[in-house]
Design a protein around this motif. Structure first.
Motif, PDB file in Angstrom:
ATOM      1  N   SER A   1       0.827  -1.208   0.000  1.00 42.06           N
ATOM      2  CA  SER A   1       0.000   0.000   0.000  1.00 42.06           C
ATOM      3  C   SER A   1       0.861   1.258   0.000  1.00 42.06           C
ATOM      4  CB  SER A   1      -0.924  -0.003   1.227  1.00 42.06           C
ATOM      5  OG  SER A   1      -1.709   1.170   1.274  1.00 42.06           O
ATOM      6  N   LEU A   2       1.917   1.249   0.818  1.00 40.09           N
ATOM      7  CA  LEU A   2       2.812   2.409   0.888  1.00 40.09           C
ATOM      8  C   LEU A   2       3.591   2.605  -0.415  1.00 40.09           C
ATOM      9  CD1 LEU A   2       4.155   1.925   4.522  1.00 40.09           C
ATOM     10  CD2 LEU A   2       2.938   3.941   3.694  1.00 40.09           C
ATOM     11  N   VAL A   3       4.092   1.518  -0.992  1.00 42.79           N
ATOM     12  CA  VAL A   3       4.845   1.616  -2.254  1.00 42.79           C
ATOM     13  C   VAL A   3       3.956   2.178  -3.364  1.00 42.79           C
ATOM     14  CG1 VAL A   3       5.939   0.264  -4.092  1.00 42.79           C
ATOM     15  CG2 VAL A   3       6.531  -0.174  -1.705  1.00 42.79           C
ATOM     16  N   LEU A   4       2.746   1.625  -3.496  1.00 48.98           N
ATOM     17  CA  LEU A   4       1.820   2.090  -4.528  1.00 48.98           C
ATOM     18  C   LEU A   4       1.372   3.529  -4.268  1.00 48.98           C
ATOM     19  CD1 LEU A   4      -0.467  -1.069  -4.921  1.00 48.98           C
ATOM     20  CD2 LEU A   4       1.247  -0.257  -6.546  1.00 48.98           C
ATOM     21  N   GLY A   5       1.065   3.823  -2.993  1.00 52.68           N
ATOM     22  CA  GLY A   5       0.583   5.155  -2.638  1.00 52.68           C
ATOM     23  C   GLY A   5       1.626   6.239  -2.838  1.00 52.68           C
ATOM     24  N   ILE A   6       2.848   5.988  -2.384  1.00 49.94           N
ATOM     25  CA  ILE A   6       3.921   6.977  -2.526  1.00 49.94           C
ATOM     26  C   ILE A   6       4.264   7.167  -4.005  1.00 49.94           C
ATOM     27  CG2 ILE A   6       6.356   7.446  -2.038  1.00 49.94           C
ATOM     28  CD1 ILE A   6       5.919   6.030   0.695  1.00 49.94           C
ATOM     29  N   SER A   7       4.277   6.080  -4.773  1.00 50.70           N
ATOM     30  CA  SER A   7       4.556   6.183  -6.213  1.00 50.70           C
ATOM     31  C   SER A   7       3.502   7.040  -6.907  1.00 50.70           C
ATOM     32  CB  SER A   7       4.585   4.789  -6.851  1.00 50.70           C
ATOM     33  OG  SER A   7       5.586   3.987  -6.265  1.00 50.70           O
TER      34      SER A   7
ATOM     35  N   VAL B   1       2.394  13.369  -0.902  1.00 47.40           N
ATOM     36  CA  VAL B   1       3.209  12.255  -0.393  1.00 47.40           C
ATOM     37  C   VAL B   1       2.856  11.969   1.063  1.00 47.40           C
ATOM     38  CG1 VAL B   1       5.544  11.448   0.104  1.00 47.40           C
ATOM     39  CG2 VAL B   1       5.098  12.735  -1.990  1.00 47.40           C
ATOM     40  N   PHE B   2       2.727  13.033   1.859  1.00 48.60           N
ATOM     41  CA  PHE B   2       2.382  12.874   3.275  1.00 48.60           C
ATOM     42  C   PHE B   2       0.963  12.309   3.424  1.00 48.60           C
ATOM     43  CE2 PHE B   2       5.287  16.528   2.819  1.00 48.60           C
ATOM     44  CZ  PHE B   2       6.378  16.020   3.496  1.00 48.60           C
ATOM     45  N   THR B   3       0.070  12.759   2.540  1.00 50.09           N
ATOM     46  CA  THR B   3      -1.305  12.251   2.549  1.00 50.09           C
ATOM     47  C   THR B   3      -1.330  10.762   2.243  1.00 50.09           C
ATOM     48  OG1 THR B   3      -2.160  14.406   1.824  1.00 50.09           O
ATOM     49  CG2 THR B   3      -3.600  12.497   1.515  1.00 50.09           C
ATOM     50  N   ALA B   4      -0.521  10.338   1.263  1.00 43.19           N
ATOM     51  CA  ALA B   4      -0.465   8.924   0.876  1.00 43.19           C
ATOM     52  C   ALA B   4      -0.021   8.045   2.046  1.00 43.19           C
ATOM     53  CB  ALA B   4       0.490   8.745  -0.306  1.00 43.19           C
ATOM     54  N   ILE B   5       0.981   8.496   2.773  1.00 43.89           N
ATOM     55  CA  ILE B   5       1.485   7.725   3.920  1.00 43.89           C
ATOM     56  C   ILE B   5       0.440   7.671   5.027  1.00 43.89           C
ATOM     57  CG2 ILE B   5       3.252   7.651   5.731  1.00 43.89           C
ATOM     58  CD1 ILE B   5       5.162   8.982   3.661  1.00 43.89           C
ATOM     59  N   SER B   6      -0.197   8.814   5.306  1.00 46.45           N
ATOM     60  CA  SER B   6      -1.234   8.864   6.353  1.00 46.45           C
ATOM     61  C   SER B   6      -2.408   7.954   6.011  1.00 46.45           C
ATOM     62  CB  SER B   6      -1.729  10.301   6.534  1.00 46.45           C
ATOM     63  OG  SER B   6      -0.700  11.139   6.992  1.00 46.45           O
ATOM     64  N   LEU B   7      -2.837   7.978   4.747  1.00 42.17           N
ATOM     65  CA  LEU B   7      -3.969   7.143   4.334  1.00 42.17           C
ATOM     66  C   LEU B   7      -3.634   5.657   4.435  1.00 42.17           C
ATOM     67  CD1 LEU B   7      -5.433   9.059   1.242  1.00 42.17           C
ATOM     68  CD2 LEU B   7      -6.585   8.609   3.412  1.00 42.17           C
ATOM     69  N   SER B   8      -2.423   5.281   4.042  1.00 39.04           N
ATOM     70  CA  SER B   8      -2.028   3.872   4.108  1.00 39.04           C
ATOM     71  C   SER B   8      -2.079   3.352   5.544  1.00 39.04           C
ATOM     72  CB  SER B   8      -0.622   3.687   3.532  1.00 39.04           C
ATOM     73  OG  SER B   8      -0.609   3.912   2.141  1.00 39.04           O
ATOM     74  N   TYR B   9      -1.513   4.130   6.461  1.00 39.56           N
ATOM     75  CA  TYR B   9      -1.532   3.714   7.871  1.00 39.56           C
ATOM     76  C   TYR B   9      -2.929   3.868   8.482  1.00 39.56           C
ATOM     77  CZ  TYR B   9       3.532   3.114   8.376  1.00 39.56           C
ATOM     78  OH  TYR B   9       4.820   2.649   8.276  1.00 39.56           O
ATOM     79  N   GLY B  10      -3.628   4.949   8.112  1.00 39.55           N
ATOM     80  CA  GLY B  10      -4.944   5.206   8.685  1.00 39.55           C
ATOM     81  C   GLY B  10      -5.979   4.177   8.280  1.00 39.55           C
TER      82      GLY B  10
END
Length: 449
Positions: free
Chosen positions: A91-97, A139-148
């Protein structure tokens, strides 16, 4: 009775924080529009266009995170923490990309993006300023969403709620300070709004990581664990996630098509739609929370292999949703006349909006049941490909064609066109319920084929 009590306790624990989080998210968008509205029409237009760009990014992110969340919920039922963390890594790899791609577009092609929607030099200039800064928050949103969203999958929904609450407060405070030059901050106008969003997103990401890694959270994974997935595991995740991503994109495009059709019916028609949508969205927060909670609850039991309990929970979810939809529908109709008086609109817009709200209330049980089945039960059960087919067929072969026929061919009044479109929700509800009764939606994705 004890089973019933434990169900409601679990539902409240999982769904209530999600509902608060959705309410906060809606409030953030409303506050942004309200504050930037004081800068003038051009600033509002620039914000609106930039938000369309974010809307597409958010659709992709929700598809990625929601798809991965189906697997996270099922692995949580199986108590396979290592697999949960590897899915989070995907999720993080796809989201950050994805966020990096949108960051590049928002940084180097911002003028082209704004120009697609508006040709005004003033709007383009303001939009460019806003998008250049705000795209850095993706980028920060992607990380927050993956963990959230991952936290929802393991039924720990308080953490993302707390982080969203802090982000909301910061966004409002920095908007007030940086847009208008209050609290000793420089007056930066629309750039200040973008800076406020960026600051809020950075703090939200830092906070959610601190809360997860500061204690024994299930998602507390080392970098090595997060990237410890091979091609086979990645394919398993994508088999579940791709249908959800396509689902989100098709839904988003459908919403855009509806907006274009309604917009071409005239200003008063569009105003009535916007008013109706704004009012009903506040009530639909309950559905979104219930559906996301259902995905986690049902997915956990399916992953655990307790199919009888997943069916029992599903039945209780449907019963609860039906009762809530009737109650909310009644409240929506009763309160609508009072809420509509807030808007300074013509009698025609007022009556059209009122008729549309009444139609919404009547169809609300079908919409709620369809939503809890599609987003919650069927998706949580692992039936993501079937969900995609249902959503695609009902929107693009029923909803959109009926909207076009009603508006363009028969030139019906706006509330009549709106009534035609709601048939999509009825058909979706019937088809999804038929699938639910068949039991074919239960697919244990934790078992490798």
């Amino acid at each position: 009775m004890s089973d019933s009590k434990s169900f409601y306790k679990l539902l409240f624990k999982v769904a209530f924080p999600i509902m608060i989080q959705y309410f906060i998210t809606s409030s953030v968008n409303m506050m942004d529009s309200f504050m930037i509205g004081k800068l003038g029409e051009e600033a509002v237009a620039a914000l609106g266009i930039s938000n369309q760009y974010f809307f597409m990014f958010n659709l992709l992110m929700m598809g990625i995170c929601s798809g991965c969340n189906v697997l996270i919920a099922q692995f949580w039922g199986k108590e396979d923490v290592n697999s949960i963390r590897r899915v989070l890594g995907v999720s993080l790899v796809l989201g950050i990309s994805t966020s990096i791609v949108f960051l590049i577009g928002g940084t180097f092609f911002n003028e082209n993006i704004i120009y697609l929607f508006n040709k005004s030099n003033v709007v383009i200039s303001l939009g460019k300023d806003y998008l250049t800064i705000v795209s850095m928050s993706y980028v920060f949103t992607a990380i927050s969403l993956s963990y959230g969203i991952g936290s929802r999958g393991v039924q720990q929904t308080v953490v993302p709620m707390v982080c969203s609450s802090v982000a909301f407060v910061l966004n409002v405070v920095f908007n007030y300070g940086l847009i208008f030059g209050n609290l000793g901050m420089p007056a930066l106008g629309i750039k200040g709004a973008a800076m406020a969003t960026l600051i809020a997103r950075v703090v939200e990401m830092v906070l959610i990581i601190c809360l997860i890694y500061g204690k024994g959270h299930v998602l507390k994974a080392s970098f090595k664990t997060l990237i410890d997935f091979d091609r086979g595991f990645f394919k398993r995740v994508m088999d579940v996630t791709i249908p959800v991503i396509i689902n989100e994109i098709c839904w988003g495009l459908g919403i855009v098509i509806y907006a274009i059709i309604y917009g071409n019916m005239g200003t008063r028609s569009m105003a009535a739609v916007q008013i109706c949508t704004s009012i009903q969205n506040m009530f639909l927060i309950v559905l979104f929370a219930m559906a996301n909670g259902a995905c986690a609850i049902v997915g956990t039991e399916v992953g655990r292999g307790d199919y009888d309990k997943s069916k029992y929970y599903s039945k209780k979810l449907l019963e609860t949703t039906l009762v809530l939809s009737v109650i909310i529908g009644i409240i929506l109709v009763i309160s609508s006349k009072y809420v509509l008086k807030i808007y300074n609109v013509s009698d025609e817009v007022y009556m059209n909006a009122y008729y549309m709200i009444v139609i919404t209330s009547i169809v609300l049980p079908a919409r709620f049941i369809g939503g809890i089945l599609i987003v919650g039960i069927l998706r949580g059960g692992g039936d993501t490909k079937y969900v995609l087919r249902v959503e695609f067929m009902t929107m693009w072969f029923i909803g959109v064609p009926l909207c076009l026929i009603g508006a363009i061919l028969f030139k019906l009044r706006i509330y009549e066109v709106y009534m035609l479109v709601t048939l999509e929700e009825v058909v979706k509800c019937v088809v999804s319920f038929t699938r639910y009764k068949s039991g074919k939606w239960i697919k244990n994705l934790t078992v490798a084929e």
